[in-house]
Design an enzyme around this catalytic site. Structure first.
Site, PDB file in Angstrom:
ATOM      1  N   SER A  25      40.742  39.561  49.597  1.00 40.84           N
ATOM      2  CA  SER A  25      40.679  41.440  48.552  1.00 40.84           C
ATOM      3  C   SER A  25      39.835  41.758  49.575  1.00 40.84           C
ATOM      4  O   SER A  25      38.656  41.360  50.862  1.00 40.84           O
ATOM      5  CB  SER A  25      38.957  40.881  47.308  1.00 40.84           C
ATOM      6  OG  SER A  25      39.243  42.694  46.985  1.00 40.84           O
TER       7      SER A  25
ATOM      8  N   ARG B 135      48.780  36.403  34.384  1.00 37.98           N
ATOM      9  CA  ARG B 135      48.672  37.532  34.107  1.00 37.98           C
ATOM     10  C   ARG B 135      48.555  38.754  35.833  1.00 37.98           C
ATOM     11  O   ARG B 135      48.866  37.301  36.940  1.00 37.98           O
ATOM     12  CB  ARG B 135      47.953  38.010  33.691  1.00 37.98           C
ATOM     13  CG  ARG B 135      47.332  37.499  32.141  1.00 37.98           C
ATOM     14  CD  ARG B 135      46.426  38.123  31.641  1.00 37.98           C
ATOM     15  NE  ARG B 135      44.943  37.376  31.520  1.00 37.98           N
ATOM     16  CZ  ARG B 135      44.158  38.123  32.327  1.00 37.98           C
ATOM     17  NH1 ARG B 135      44.418  39.160  32.544  1.00 37.98           N
ATOM     18  NH2 ARG B 135      43.335  37.351  32.293  1.00 37.98           N
TER      19      ARG B 135
ATOM     20  N   TYR C 222      31.182  39.067  44.125  1.00 38.90           N
ATOM     21  CA  TYR C 222      32.853  39.046  44.196  1.00 38.90           C
ATOM     22  C   TYR C 222      33.108  39.223  45.643  1.00 38.90           C
ATOM     23  O   TYR C 222      33.819  38.742  46.020  1.00 38.90           O
ATOM     24  CB  TYR C 222      33.602  40.391  43.871  1.00 38.90           C
ATOM     25  CG  TYR C 222      35.647  40.565  43.238  1.00 38.90           C
ATOM     26  CD1 TYR C 222      36.237  39.540  42.609  1.00 38.90           C
ATOM     27  CD2 TYR C 222      35.588  41.276  44.788  1.00 38.90           C
ATOM     28  CE1 TYR C 222      37.205  39.800  42.987  1.00 38.90           C
ATOM     29  CE2 TYR C 222      36.846  41.828  44.104  1.00 38.90           C
ATOM     30  CZ  TYR C 222      37.810  40.440  43.443  1.00 38.90           C
ATOM     31  OH  TYR C 222      38.952  40.781  43.924  1.00 38.90           O
TER      32      TYR C 222
ATOM     33  N   LYS D 182      35.197  36.336  47.837  1.00 42.70           N
ATOM     34  CA  LYS D 182      36.117  36.571  48.510  1.00 42.70           C
ATOM     35  C   LYS D 182      35.685  36.898  50.205  1.00 42.70           C
ATOM     36  O   LYS D 182      36.555  36.304  51.413  1.00 42.70           O
ATOM     37  CB  LYS D 182      36.604  38.126  48.357  1.00 42.70           C
ATOM     38  CG  LYS D 182      37.303  38.526  47.029  1.00 42.70           C
ATOM     39  CD  LYS D 182      37.996  37.353  46.328  1.00 42.70           C
ATOM     40  CE  LYS D 182      38.987  37.606  45.033  1.00 42.70           C
ATOM     41  NZ  LYS D 182      39.879  36.430  45.389  1.00 42.70           N
TER      42      LYS D 182
HETATM   43  P1  NAP Z   1      44.179  39.237  36.416  1.00 41.72           P
HETATM   44  O1  NAP Z   1      44.628  40.275  36.023  1.00 41.72           O
HETATM   45  O2  NAP Z   1      42.819  39.678  35.499  1.00 41.72           O
HETATM   46  O3  NAP Z   1      44.648  37.666  35.969  1.00 41.72           O
HETATM   47  C1  NAP Z   1      43.864  36.692  36.389  1.00 41.72           C
HETATM   48  C2  NAP Z   1      44.289  35.371  36.480  1.00 41.72           C
HETATM   49  O4  NAP Z   1      43.412  34.722  37.306  1.00 41.72           O
HETATM   50  C3  NAP Z   1      45.625  35.462  34.958  1.00 41.72           C
HETATM   51  O5  NAP Z   1      46.121  34.136  34.750  1.00 41.72           O
HETATM   52  C4  NAP Z   1      44.177  34.418  34.680  1.00 41.72           C
HETATM   53  O6  NAP Z   1      44.355  33.315  33.356  1.00 41.72           O
HETATM   54  C5  NAP Z   1      43.364  33.431  35.432  1.00 41.72           C
HETATM   55  N1  NAP Z   1      42.188  33.087  36.118  1.00 41.72           N
HETATM   56  C6  NAP Z   1      40.807  33.488  35.765  1.00 41.72           C
HETATM   57  N2  NAP Z   1      39.893  32.497  36.035  1.00 41.72           N
HETATM   58  C7  NAP Z   1      40.422  30.985  36.127  1.00 41.72           C
HETATM   59  C8  NAP Z   1      40.047  30.087  35.923  1.00 41.72           C
HETATM   60  N3  NAP Z   1      39.040  29.493  35.704  1.00 41.72           N
HETATM   61  N4  NAP Z   1      40.998  29.544  36.482  1.00 41.72           N
HETATM   62  C9  NAP Z   1      42.398  29.561  36.201  1.00 41.72           C
HETATM   63  N5  NAP Z   1      43.276  30.482  35.765  1.00 41.72           N
HETATM   64  C10 NAP Z   1      42.013  31.695  35.764  1.00 41.72           C
HETATM   65  O7  NAP Z   1      43.372  39.336  37.425  1.00 41.72           O
HETATM   66  P2  NAP Z   1      44.695  39.876  39.393  1.00 41.72           P
HETATM   67  O8  NAP Z   1      43.892  41.324  39.047  1.00 41.72           O
HETATM   68  O9  NAP Z   1      45.749  39.386  39.048  1.00 41.72           O
HETATM   69  O10 NAP Z   1      44.211  39.166  40.228  1.00 41.72           O
HETATM   70  C11 NAP Z   1      44.905  38.300  40.727  1.00 41.72           C
HETATM   71  C12 NAP Z   1      43.936  37.452  42.062  1.00 41.72           C
HETATM   72  O11 NAP Z   1      44.073  38.740  42.553  1.00 41.72           O
HETATM   73  C13 NAP Z   1      42.407  37.685  42.311  1.00 41.72           C
HETATM   74  O12 NAP Z   1      42.188  36.569  43.210  1.00 41.72           O
HETATM   75  C14 NAP Z   1      42.064  39.072  42.075  1.00 41.72           C
HETATM   76  O13 NAP Z   1      40.431  38.529  42.937  1.00 41.72           O
HETATM   77  C15 NAP Z   1      42.664  38.954  43.351  1.00 41.72           C
HETATM   78  N6  NAP Z   1      42.698  40.572  43.540  1.00 41.72           N
HETATM   79  C16 NAP Z   1      43.099  41.285  43.014  1.00 41.72           C
HETATM   80  C17 NAP Z   1      42.882  43.391  42.926  1.00 41.72           C
HETATM   81  C18 NAP Z   1      43.607  43.717  42.342  1.00 41.72           C
HETATM   82  O14 NAP Z   1      43.027  45.151  42.814  1.00 41.72           O
HETATM   83  N7  NAP Z   1      43.901  43.420  40.854  1.00 41.72           N
HETATM   84  C19 NAP Z   1      43.075  43.391  44.592  1.00 41.72           C
HETATM   85  C20 NAP Z   1      41.802  42.614  45.537  1.00 41.72           C
HETATM   86  C21 NAP Z   1      42.232  41.353  44.925  1.00 41.72           C
HETATM   87  P3  NAP Z   1      44.160  33.431  31.881  1.00 41.72           P
HETATM   88  O15 NAP Z   1      45.157  34.743  32.043  1.00 41.72           O
HETATM   89  O16 NAP Z   1      43.983  32.733  31.114  1.00 41.72           O
HETATM   90  O17 NAP Z   1      42.886  34.535  31.773  1.00 41.72           O
END
Ligand code: NAP
Length: 248
Positions: A143, A16, A156, A160
């Site tokens: 992040s 995702r 968090y 990070k």
């Molecule tokens: P997301 O939409 O919640 O997707 C998270 C992904 O990580 C999913 O594929 C989930 O798998 C997987 N995941 C969660 N826990 C896991 C585990 N224990 N083992 C293996 N896979 C796991 O998050 P996102 O927004 O795309 O974020 C991705 C990364 O970017 C994260 O590290 C987040 O901290 C970072 N980030 C995001 C943002 C933002 O604004 N969105 C900003 C800064 C940094 P499932 O689908 O099976 O649950």
């Protein structure tokens, strides 16, 4: 243009959000990809189905990134399928937000284990094939919150920020062996993670972003294509913010 032709990539959390964009972009640039998910099997299978059109290998594996034993098993399976690993992207991450007074030990531990310990788990596994090749690119998804902090996200932010110190150390440790390690610090990216924010909060964040929008997964993926490709062979130990210019 296929900037990653012939490269083999392992991406955590590819089912995702940003991870899905990473898998799709890496596949579009010619890479073979093994990606993981925790529970979204349906979405992971759909991505594999969409991308399995040519000779490229696109493989989804259920694996908990916070488990050292599972990471060992994952690398074994990835190497059996791909032969070697050229690019590792540690993307899997979660939030468990709370103010410090209310934050439980469990909320602290879960976030540190999924977001930070996972980076140790798989970087350690990637060392062997990358040292053997005397080449490799490790990209860790941090992040802007790890750089600037955020009220209600001490767990968090700590995870990070830890990723940044870890990555700079790895860059120094294995640079002489041709292995690079860089960090991407996304700002607010439109995914399930940020969809949980209420409209007023989203508006206040958007107002503070010079480019006046949340980013897309592809904005992060484009930067990761650069860092995984031979376009960045003299770039290591860096933190690249993909945040629309926000700096608070
Ligand atoms: P997301 O939409 O919640 O997707 C998270 C992904 O990580 C999913 O594929 C989930 O798998 C997987 N995941 C969660 N826990 C896991 C585990 N224990 N083992 C293996 N896979 C796991 O998050 P996102 O927004 O795309 O974020 C991705 C990364 O970017 C994260 O590290 C987040 O901290 C970072 N980030 C995001 C943002 C933002 O604004 N969105 C900003 C800064 C940094 P499932 O689908 O099976 O649950």
């Amino acid at each position: 243009m296929t900037l990653l032709q012939g490269k083999n990539a392992l991406i955590t959390g590819g089912s995702r959000g940003i991870g899905e964009a990473l898998v799709r972009s890496y596949a579009a640039q010619g890479a073979n990809v093994v990606f993981t998910y925790r529970s979204s099997a349906e979405s992971a299978n759909k991505i594999v189905e969409d991308l399995s059109t040519g000779d490229q290998k696109i493989i989804a594996i259920q694996s908990d990134a916070s488990s050292y034993a599972a990471s060992e098993e994952l690398m074994k399976e990835a190497l059996e399928s791909l032969g070697t690993i050229d690019v590792l992207i540690n993307n899997a991450g979660i939030t468990k937000d709370n103010l410090m007074l209310r934050m439980s030990e469990e909320q602290w531990d879960q976030v540190i284990e999924v977001n930070l310990k996972s980076v140790f788990n798989l970087t350690k596994q990637a060392m062997k094939p990358m040292l053997k090749n005397r080449s490799g690119s490790i990209i860790n998804i941090s992040s802007v919150v790890g750089v600037f902090g955020n009220a209600g996200q001490a767990n968090y932010a700590a995870s990070k920020a830890g990723i940044i110190g870890f990555s700079k150390s790895i860059a120094k440790e294995v640079g002489s062996r041709g292995i690079r390690c860089n960090v991407i610090a996304p700002g607010f990216i439109a995914t399930d993670m940020t969809d949980a924010l209420d409209d007023a909060t989203k508006k206040s964040y958007t107002d503070a972003i010079p480019l006046k929008r949340f980013g897309e997964g592809t904005d992060v993926a484009d930067a990761c294509v650069f860092l995984g490709s031979d376009m960045s062979t003299y770039v290591t130990g860096q933190v690249l913010s993909v945040c629309g210019g926000m700096n608070v």
